[in-house]
Design a protein around this motif. Structure first.
Motif, PDB file in Angstrom:
ATOM      1  N   ALA A   1       0.838  -1.202   0.000  1.00 14.96           N
ATOM      2  CA  ALA A   1       0.000   0.000   0.000  1.00 14.96           C
ATOM      3  C   ALA A   1       0.873   1.253   0.000  1.00 14.96           C
ATOM      4  CB  ALA A   1      -0.920  -0.007   1.215  1.00 14.96           C
ATOM      5  N   PHE A   2       1.962   1.231   0.777  1.00 14.61           N
ATOM      6  CA  PHE A   2       2.889   2.364   0.807  1.00 14.61           C
ATOM      7  C   PHE A   2       3.526   2.568  -0.570  1.00 14.61           C
ATOM      8  CE2 PHE A   2       7.136   4.132   1.290  1.00 14.61           C
ATOM      9  CZ  PHE A   2       6.918   5.215   2.122  1.00 14.61           C
ATOM     10  N   TYR A   3       3.946   1.471  -1.197  1.00 17.72           N
ATOM     11  CA  TYR A   3       4.554   1.554  -2.534  1.00 17.72           C
ATOM     12  C   TYR A   3       3.581   2.173  -3.535  1.00 17.72           C
ATOM     13  CZ  TYR A   3       5.667  -0.020  -7.246  1.00 17.72           C
ATOM     14  OH  TYR A   3       5.877  -0.058  -8.596  1.00 17.72           O
ATOM     15  N   ARG A   4       2.333   1.704  -3.535  1.00 18.09           N
ATOM     16  CA  ARG A   4       1.358   2.209  -4.499  1.00 18.09           C
ATOM     17  C   ARG A   4       1.053   3.685  -4.256  1.00 18.09           C
ATOM     18  NH1 ARG A   4       0.833   1.294  -9.181  1.00 18.09           N
ATOM     19  NH2 ARG A   4       0.626  -0.949  -8.804  1.00 18.09           N
ATOM     20  N   LEU A   5       0.942   4.082  -3.000  1.00 15.82           N
ATOM     21  CA  LEU A   5       0.658   5.479  -2.696  1.00 15.82           C
ATOM     22  C   LEU A   5       1.819   6.367  -3.156  1.00 15.82           C
ATOM     23  CD1 LEU A   5      -1.182   7.603  -1.483  1.00 15.82           C
ATOM     24  CD2 LEU A   5      -0.193   7.109   0.757  1.00 15.82           C
ATOM     25  N   GLU A   6       3.050   5.936  -2.940  1.00 17.14           N
ATOM     26  CA  GLU A   6       4.202   6.706  -3.414  1.00 17.14           C
ATOM     27  C   GLU A   6       4.187   6.798  -4.940  1.00 17.14           C
ATOM     28  OE1 GLU A   6       6.804   8.378  -1.802  1.00 17.14           O
ATOM     29  OE2 GLU A   6       5.436   8.196  -0.114  1.00 17.14           O
ATOM     30  N   TRP A   7       3.746   5.745  -5.599  1.00 12.97           N
ATOM     31  CA  TRP A   7       3.615   5.755  -7.062  1.00 12.97           C
ATOM     32  C   TRP A   7       2.598   6.818  -7.491  1.00 12.97           C
ATOM     33  CZ3 TRP A   7      -0.290   5.005 -10.606  1.00 12.97           C
ATOM     34  CH2 TRP A   7       0.092   4.771 -11.931  1.00 12.97           C
ATOM     35  N   LEU A   8       1.496   6.921  -6.762  1.00  9.68           N
ATOM     36  CA  LEU A   8       0.485   7.932  -7.070  1.00  9.68           C
ATOM     37  C   LEU A   8       1.021   9.340  -6.842  1.00  9.68           C
ATOM     38  CD1 LEU A   8      -2.626   6.175  -5.494  1.00  9.68           C
ATOM     39  CD2 LEU A   8      -2.277   6.633  -7.927  1.00  9.68           C
ATOM     40  N   PHE A   9       1.792   9.525  -5.783  1.00  3.89           N
ATOM     41  CA  PHE A   9       2.400  10.840  -5.547  1.00  3.89           C
ATOM     42  C   PHE A   9       3.299  11.248  -6.707  1.00  3.89           C
ATOM     43  CE2 PHE A   9       2.092  10.040  -0.738  1.00  3.89           C
ATOM     44  CZ  PHE A   9       0.926  10.771  -0.643  1.00  3.89           C
ATOM     45  N   ARG A  10       4.007  10.280  -7.268  1.00  6.37           N
ATOM     46  CA  ARG A  10       4.940  10.600  -8.346  1.00  6.37           C
ATOM     47  C   ARG A  10       4.257  10.782  -9.687  1.00  6.37           C
ATOM     48  NH1 ARG A  10       7.795   6.401  -5.753  1.00  6.37           N
ATOM     49  NH2 ARG A  10       7.079   4.924  -7.321  1.00  6.37           N
ATOM     50  N   ASN A  11       3.131  10.105  -9.889  1.00 11.40           N
ATOM     51  CA  ASN A  11       2.575  10.018 -11.234  1.00 11.40           C
ATOM     52  C   ASN A  11       1.194  10.629 -11.427  1.00 11.40           C
ATOM     53  OD1 ASN A  11       4.542   8.157 -12.868  1.00 11.40           O
ATOM     54  ND2 ASN A  11       4.393   7.209 -10.849  1.00 11.40           N
ATOM     55  N   LYS A  12       0.484  10.982 -10.372  1.00  7.77           N
ATOM     56  CA  LYS A  12      -0.864  11.527 -10.511  1.00  7.77           C
ATOM     57  C   LYS A  12      -0.936  12.899  -9.849  1.00  7.77           C
ATOM     58  CE  LYS A  12      -2.328   7.878 -12.637  1.00  7.77           C
ATOM     59  NZ  LYS A  12      -2.713   7.934 -14.067  1.00  7.77           N
ATOM     60  N   ARG A  13      -1.200  13.913 -10.671  1.00  3.14           N
ATOM     61  CA  ARG A  13      -1.150  15.284 -10.173  1.00  3.14           C
ATOM     62  C   ARG A  13      -2.167  15.554  -9.064  1.00  3.14           C
ATOM     63  NH1 ARG A  13       1.992  18.923 -12.871  1.00  3.14           N
ATOM     64  NH2 ARG A  13       2.997  18.127 -14.752  1.00  3.14           N
ATOM     65  N   ALA A  14      -3.262  14.831  -9.061  1.00  2.00           N
ATOM     66  CA  ALA A  14      -4.267  15.058  -8.022  1.00  2.00           C
ATOM     67  C   ALA A  14      -3.699  14.806  -6.623  1.00  2.00           C
ATOM     68  CB  ALA A  14      -5.478  14.151  -8.256  1.00  2.00           C
TER      69      ALA A  14
ATOM     70  N   LYS B   1      -7.618  -8.429   0.421  1.00  2.00           N
ATOM     71  CA  LYS B   1      -8.507  -7.398  -0.131  1.00  2.00           C
ATOM     72  C   LYS B   1      -7.716  -6.126  -0.452  1.00  2.00           C
ATOM     73  CE  LYS B   1     -13.170  -5.611   0.625  1.00  2.00           C
ATOM     74  NZ  LYS B   1     -14.345  -5.610   1.545  1.00  2.00           N
ATOM     75  N   ILE B   2      -6.812  -5.752   0.453  1.00  2.00           N
ATOM     76  CA  ILE B   2      -5.973  -4.569   0.225  1.00  2.00           C
ATOM     77  C   ILE B   2      -5.039  -4.797  -0.950  1.00  2.00           C
ATOM     78  CG2 ILE B   2      -4.076  -3.212   1.216  1.00  2.00           C
ATOM     79  CD1 ILE B   2      -5.499  -3.538   3.942  1.00  2.00           C
ATOM     80  N   LEU B   3      -4.422  -5.973  -1.008  1.00  2.00           N
ATOM     81  CA  LEU B   3      -3.468  -6.264  -2.082  1.00  2.00           C
ATOM     82  C   LEU B   3      -4.142  -6.312  -3.447  1.00  2.00           C
ATOM     83  CD1 LEU B   3      -1.320  -8.961  -0.259  1.00  2.00           C
ATOM     84  CD2 LEU B   3      -0.541  -6.704  -1.007  1.00  2.00           C
ATOM     85  N   LYS B   4      -5.363  -6.809  -3.488  1.00  2.00           N
ATOM     86  CA  LYS B   4      -6.092  -6.852  -4.759  1.00  2.00           C
ATOM     87  C   LYS B   4      -6.283  -5.446  -5.313  1.00  2.00           C
ATOM     88  CE  LYS B   4     -10.362  -8.527  -6.897  1.00  2.00           C
ATOM     89  NZ  LYS B   4     -11.687  -9.197  -6.660  1.00  2.00           N
ATOM     90  N   VAL B   5      -6.500  -4.478  -4.420  1.00  2.00           N
ATOM     91  CA  VAL B   5      -6.695  -3.096  -4.845  1.00  2.00           C
ATOM     92  C   VAL B   5      -5.368  -2.436  -5.204  1.00  2.00           C
ATOM     93  CG1 VAL B   5      -7.342  -0.789  -4.023  1.00  2.00           C
ATOM     94  CG2 VAL B   5      -8.860  -2.733  -3.632  1.00  2.00           C
ATOM     95  N   VAL B   6      -4.347  -2.551  -4.334  1.00  2.00           N
ATOM     96  CA  VAL B   6      -3.122  -1.780  -4.543  1.00  2.00           C
ATOM     97  C   VAL B   6      -2.311  -2.269  -5.739  1.00  2.00           C
ATOM     98  CG1 VAL B   6      -2.971  -1.111  -2.124  1.00  2.00           C
ATOM     99  CG2 VAL B   6      -1.727  -3.122  -2.907  1.00  2.00           C
ATOM    100  N   TRP B   7      -2.463  -3.540  -6.116  1.00  2.00           N
ATOM    101  CA  TRP B   7      -1.726  -4.017  -7.292  1.00  2.00           C
ATOM    102  C   TRP B   7      -2.492  -3.774  -8.586  1.00  2.00           C
ATOM    103  CZ3 TRP B   7       2.991  -3.847  -6.655  1.00  2.00           C
ATOM    104  CH2 TRP B   7       3.645  -4.368  -5.537  1.00  2.00           C
ATOM    105  N   ASN B   8      -3.651  -3.119  -8.483  1.00  2.00           N
ATOM    106  CA  ASN B   8      -4.399  -2.696  -9.661  1.00  2.00           C
ATOM    107  C   ASN B   8      -4.324  -1.168  -9.731  1.00  2.00           C
ATOM    108  OD1 ASN B   8      -6.574  -1.700 -11.317  1.00  2.00           O
ATOM    109  ND2 ASN B   8      -7.475  -3.758 -11.267  1.00  2.00           N
ATOM    110  N   PRO B   9      -3.550  -0.598 -10.663  1.00  2.00           N
ATOM    111  CA  PRO B   9      -3.348   0.858 -10.690  1.00  2.00           C
ATOM    112  C   PRO B   9      -4.643   1.657 -10.722  1.00  2.00           C
ATOM    113  CG  PRO B   9      -1.789  -0.212 -12.155  1.00  2.00           C
ATOM    114  CD  PRO B   9      -2.744  -1.280 -11.697  1.00  2.00           C
ATOM    115  N   LEU B  10      -5.624   1.225 -11.520  1.00  2.00           N
ATOM    116  CA  LEU B  10      -6.873   1.973 -11.622  1.00  2.00           C
ATOM    117  C   LEU B  10      -7.694   1.885 -10.346  1.00  2.00           C
ATOM    118  CD1 LEU B  10      -7.967   1.152 -15.296  1.00  2.00           C
ATOM    119  CD2 LEU B  10      -6.932   3.268 -14.417  1.00  2.00           C
TER     120      LEU B  10
END
Length: 575
Positions: free
Chosen positions: A465-478, A515-524
């Motif tokens: 979850a931490f990895y995916r959130l950091e990915w969003l910080f780097r790649n999604k302007r929102a 349940k958390i992993l199913k969400v965080v490993w799906n970018p959308l």
């Protein structure tokens, strides 16, 4: 733009998963990485120190180095200042442009803006939250001026382009900018530097190399062959040479990166360290130092000798942190007769290195908690993370810079112990507001972290979850500008997917992880769910700011009131 630097920047952007950044923003992150690495040798997230949006006053990257720690958050600076008895501080400010020429007015404008940031009067210029946070960092340091007994802070200002410095007018403006900042009388030293393509290449090369040192060691005794050890020596080294050739970084500070394998940080002048200092200050005792002190142990992954010359690379001082810090601090007391016992070991076997750390430190009054970094559970976590398929693989960094130089490992997939601790505390222990203060977090939840009976799957889900959130910080302007609320976003994701309340146990806990992993490993899916939580964080920010006008987001997120607002807001989201 310089052809070589353009290629390096693109590769850097790919390696750091910064593909959503514009060319200009990517160059800012690249320049920040190169320059900051010349002041701080340990790994760090380069995008974390980059300013974003408008009203940045021409500051593209900024950092505060407090006693060797690279910081960017006002609350972290306050904590570092509060826990230190004396301060060694450097402010680093960078403006980076892809242009192949230097604009002389940049130095003038930047100096004018920095006067606003550093002077003690309130700022009058319109500024972004990032700049306001930098000003809060400055205030945290100067509000504790009594601790600056090693000297006032230093200021380093770098203007980076892909051009060539050397123009007389440029030098004139550069010197004028430095003089204007010196006139504030707030710094022991001010350097204003023009960094061109050639210098930037050299900085990048150095930043990409492992830590190395060269010295002469005429008095050394090779040890017999030892399983798991390529070679080992016992010897003595003049204390001055130890300080100058091994302990001192290129900017004159102590190389803190050398001590991450040592289980204890410098303890200050406690009873033992005060005795070491008195020995060094006593002309009749200092020359007996080698027989009064146990010395230090250095473990290197590369070690070459040629006669009396020794070169080590990718090394750590695994025992002797206290001795080294006192020697560094007492350099003026080191005579030619002061020598230090050295145990020099070359090994690439992690188990052997771990055994050396544990054995050398158990000979002193180190608690079992101090040796936690070498417990089997951390090795179990490392293996568990790496055992996943490539798309879902993360790397748990048990030891500092463990994966440095390993080209097959994506740097963004490396999770440090500090990051994992905070992510786990946020999602599993329900402590998103207290994660900024690591020492307090560890003390409060000592019995609830990294226990042998814990399920590695829960730590892996927190890390993912931490990895995916950091990915969003780097790649999604929102998400840009909301890093300060990262642990509330993690806690909110857990509440959204699993429910509020304590983390479920046994089979329910495994189901929650899945349940958390199913969400965080799906970018959308992860963007959707984190986006929902982000909308709640924005509302909580607005409500809390109404009660505390002018407060920074980085300050608001440290309060339980903010955490409760996020918690309640997530629970009220439509299912």
């Amino acid at each position: 733009m310089d052809f070589i630097l353009e290629g390096w920047t693109r590769q850097f952007q790919k390696d750091q998963e910064l593909t959503a950044l514009s060319d200009a923003e990517a160059f800012e992150a690249f320049a920040g990485f190169c320059v900051l690495s010349s002041y701080h040798e340990d790994d760090f997230n380069p995008d974390q120190f980059r300013m974003g949006g408008g009203d940045d006053l021409g500051i593209d990257v900024a950092a505060v180095i407090v006693n060797g720690d690279l910081l960017d958050d006002a609350d972290e600076v306050r904590e570092a200042v509060q826990k230190s008895k004396q301060l060694d501080v450097r402010f680093v400010v960078i403006q980076a442009k892809r242009s192949e020429k230097f604009e002389t007015k940049v130095f003038t404008d930047l100096a004018d803006n920095l006067v606003q940031v550093f002077r003690r009067e309130p700022m009058t210029y319109k500024r972004s939250e990032d700049v306001a946070n930098l000003r809060a960092c400055v205030d945290a340091v100067y509000d504790n001026v009594s601790k600056l007994n090693k000297g006032l802070p230093k200021l380093a200002v770098h203007y980076v382009t892909t051009g060539r410095p050397g123009d007389d007018l440029l030098d004139e403006k550069r010197h004028a900018a430095a003089e204007r900042l010196r006139e504030l009388n707030m710094f022991d030293d001010v350097e204003v530097v023009a960094v061109g393509a050639g210098q930037l290449r050299e900085l990048y090369k150095k930043a990409s190399e492992a830590v190395g040192a060269s010295f002469t060691m005429p008095k050394k005794l090779p040890l017999p062959k030892i399983p798991g050890v390529e070679q080992a020596f016992l010897g003595v080294l003049p204390a001055r040479k130890l300080v100058e050739n091994i302990l001192t970084d290129p900017n004159g500070g102590i190389r803190k990166v050398l001590f991450y394998e040592n289980v204890r940080d410098f303890q200050g002048y406690n009873v033992v360290n005060e005795e070491i200092r008195r020995t060094l200050q006593d002309p009749d005792r200092r020359d007996r130092f080698a027989v009064l002190n146990n010395g230090i142990t250095i473990v290197a992954r590369e070690l070459t000798t040629a006669g009396e010359d020794v070169h080590i690379r990718d090394f750590q001082i695994v025992n002797g942190c206290q001795t080294c810090h006192v020697l560094f601090d007492q350099q003026e007391s080191l005579s030619d007769g002061v020598h230090v016992n050295i145990r020099l070991i070359q090994s690439n076997d992690d188990d052997v290195i771990g055994g050396i750390v544990a054995a050398t430190n158990r000979q002193t009054a180190v608690t079992e908690d101090d040796l936690a970094a070498r417990e089997s559970f951390h090795k179990k976590l490392e293996d568990y993370f790496a055992a996943h398929t490539e798309a879902h693989r993360l790397y748990y960094e048990r030891r500092s810079r463990q994966y440095s130089g390993t080209t097959s490992v994506e740097r963004t997939r490396v999770i440090t112990r500090g990051q994992l601790t905070k992510a786990y505390a946020s999602m599993v222990l329900g402590e998103p507001a207290g994660t900024g203060r690591y020492a307090r977090l560890k003390s409060k939840h000592e019995s609830a972290l990294f226990q042998p009976n814990h399920d590695p799957h829960v730590y892996y889900a927190s890390a993912a979850a931490f990895y995916r959130l950091e990915w969003l910080f780097r790649n999604k302007r929102a998400f840009w500008g909301y890093r300060a609320a990262r642990y509330h976003l993690l806690a909110g994701l857990k509440d959204r997917l699993v429910g509020t309340g304590p983390w479920p146990q046994k089979a329910a806990g495994k189901h929650a992880c899945d349940k958390i992993l199913k969400v965080v490993w799906n970018p959308l899916e992860s963007e959707h769910h984190f986006g929902e939580v982000l909308s709640v964080v924005v509302v909580a920010q607005q409500e809390t700011e109404a009660e505390r006008p002018g407060a920074l987001l980085s300050d608001l997120v440290r309060t339980e009131r903010f955490a409760e607002r996020v918690r309640r807001g997530v629970s009220e989201l439509p299912s």
